[in-house]
Structure formats: C-alpha cells, structure tokens
Scaffold this motif. Structure first.
Motif: not given
Length: 160
Positions: A115-119
């Motif tokens: 979820d890192a890129t989205f967050n």
C-alpha cells in the motif's frame, strides 16, 4: 511550492531477508517512488533516521518536531512506521502553522502488493491541498492527526 519529505524508517522502507521475517530498515524508496510516478511539484527528501516506529523515542520525536519547525518548506510529509504514528502526530501538535502529513505502509514498498505507493500519493496530494495542521494519510483516507487511531484488529486506521 516545494514539499519536504522527512524519512524516519518504518515498514515503508523495510527489507526482509528470510522466512523468519528478520528485517532492517533500508535506504528510503520514497524519492524513487515519486520519480517513477513522475511527480511534477518540487520536493526535497531528507533522512532523519531509520527506525521501526516501536523504537522511536521521545528524543526522536523532538528531532522530528524540530526538523518540521526549522524547515523552510510550509508543507511537510513524514514517512513513519504505523505502530506509533499517532504518537508522533500528537507530538507535532498543530504542526507549527505548517501542513504536515504523516504516512506509512502496512507492507514494505519493495513488496509487489504494498500500500506504500498509494499512501505516499495520498500524502503528497494532501500536503498540497490540506490546511495547516497535522494529518495522517492511510487506508485511502486523510485523518485529522489528533483524531485517529490504528485498529490492530483490522490492521487499519480509523477515526477516533
């Protein structure tokens, strides 16, 4: 408008080495993720520390607060582990009149299903449009930093 990104470690930058989940905090991937996304607004990345958030001390929090206050940028993103992210949000108080967005990941950015890129994208957008104060960008939501908690039973942030 330039945005400062302060990196502190956390899952977003974790490297895992074996099946026992032994890890260390690696070089931050934040700048690479933003360059890959072709982010156009100016930004600057500064590493403060490489720690799991459970290892962040009150002295570390004071260093984060000082870095935010001393920065010439009015908009700041802080990458942070999720377990004590709300503690740091509280330490930041009102953000010293700046727009401060804390962000992390529940799975390392180096994992395919992270979820890192989205967050990080949510945090970058929030830093540009949110009013001054402290915010947390997690789980597709922008939370008031003083009114959020991590619900470990569902591994998600929820309004408090």
């Amino acid at each position: 408008m330039s945005i400062l990104i302060l990196t502190t470690g956390g899952t977003i930058d974790k490297l895992y080495f074996d099946a026992l989940s032994e890890y260390q905090i690696g070089d931050s991937v934040v700048e690479r993720l933003l360059r890959t996304a072709r982010v156009a607004p100016a930004f600057r990345v500064r590493e403060l520390m490489r720690k799991d958030s459970l290892e962040i001390t009150d002295d570390d929090r004071r260093a984060i607060v000082a870095a935010v206050r001393e920065a010439p940028e009015e908009r700041v993103i802080v990458t942070h582990g999720t377990d004590t992210m709300t503690d740091t949000a509280h330490a930041l108080g009102d953000g010293a009149g700046k727009t401060v967005v804390l962000v992390g990941a529940l799975a390392p950015a180096r994992f395919a299903e992270s979820d890192a890129t989205f967050n990080l994208g949510m945090a970058f957008a929030a830093a540009q449009v949110a009013r001054p104060g402290v915010w947390i960008a997690m789980n597709g939501t922008i939370f008031d930093g003083a009114k959020v908690r991590k619900d470990r039973s569902i591994n998600s942030f929820v309004a408090a």
